[in-house]
Design a protein around this motif. Sequence first.
Motif, PDB file in Angstrom:
ATOM      1  N   GLU A  49      -1.289   0.699   5.973  1.00  0.00           N
ATOM      2  CA  GLU A  49      -0.401  -0.269   6.346  1.00  0.00           C
ATOM      3  C   GLU A  49      -0.014  -1.248   5.885  1.00  0.00           C
ATOM      4  O   GLU A  49       1.342  -2.473   6.397  1.00  0.00           O
ATOM      5  CB  GLU A  49       0.772   0.688   7.635  1.00  0.00           C
ATOM      6  N   SER A  52       1.936  -3.747   3.488  1.00  0.00           N
ATOM      7  CA  SER A  52       2.806  -4.401   3.101  1.00  0.00           C
ATOM      8  C   SER A  52       3.587  -5.420   4.350  1.00  0.00           C
ATOM      9  O   SER A  52       4.347  -5.642   3.643  1.00  0.00           O
ATOM     10  CB  SER A  52       3.966  -3.149   3.885  1.00  0.00           C
ATOM     11  N   HIS A  53       2.516  -6.081   4.928  1.00  0.00           N
ATOM     12  CA  HIS A  53       2.933  -7.245   5.533  1.00  0.00           C
ATOM     13  C   HIS A  53       1.864  -7.859   5.846  1.00  0.00           C
ATOM     14  O   HIS A  53       0.645  -8.460   6.737  1.00  0.00           O
ATOM     15  CB  HIS A  53       3.276  -7.197   7.158  1.00  0.00           C
TER      16      HIS A  53
END
Length: 343
Positions: A49, A52-53
Amino acid sequence: MPDTSWIAVDAMGGDEGLAVMLAGVAAARRRYEGMRFFLVGDEAKVAEELKSHPNLSQHSEIVHAPETVGSSDKPSQAIRRAKTTSMGIAIDLVKQGRAGAAVSSGNTGALMAMAKLALRTLPGIDRPALAAPLPTLGDNDVVMLDLGANTEVDARNLVQFAVMGAAYARTIMDLDSPRVALLNIGSEDQKGTDEIRDAAAVLKGQTHLPLTFTGFVEGNQLARGNHDVIVCDGFAGNIALKTAEGTARFVADLLKRAFSSSVRSKVGFLISRPATELLRDHLDPNNHNGAVFLGLNGIVVKSHGSANERGVATAIGNAAKMVRADLTRRIADDLGNFEKKAA
């Protein structure tokens, strides 16, 4: 001393899932320069995840936790798995001094139990209290405590809550002498339980503390903006909080139904849209998110389980403010001054 630049985030807690938690952390990092984050959870899932950052990955470290605390887990069950769950490990990072605060959107009872066991209460504090900011008609929110940690309290507990709540308001709202009131069934001196009246008698004489005691306040005055801190037991506080949240949703749903009832109503909605948008934004719990367990040897913040990205960022932002203002020391100092005068 804790490392004040690091916040430990329970990345697996909350109803909205890992994606929303990390999006909230990323938003908080953009608001608060210099903050770094321990992202506690399943290492593989967090790492995936985190792609995405990319900017967040440069300012964070993943700490693996093989388990999570479920929403239905009892506090006793959670405590036994404190060393293997994302919630327990996040709190332990605060205990070790590696993080200045822990933030979780998970099970409130479990979070309270683990935080109290791991961090212990400050000297002179009998019980920690759950405090949170609530919206008002004034320029500032109102800090309310206790919101559910202690269903039964005595006068001494209420006085301690007042001291802690005032320190919190000074930190979050930059107030020199917060106005503190006790929630009661009337404003007259003879109203209320013995515990409330005894606490009021003590607070009236505490002119040396950085707070202004304003007496009693009734439930229909909570949101008027006439007080900065409202103190009560956890039973009354939790009912008041849930009633306020339900009322806000009721008003929003009522307006939505009214504006969609006819063509004329829809036209009226378009004309009044700026005002209704302002109302919705003011009542949105995501803009006031982040309850803190005051009275512990460390900062632990409870984010609402259904908080969106903005709500998670708000909770983390409040945690950052408390860490940088050294809220734990402020509470200890204020309480020490109170005890000296009372001796």
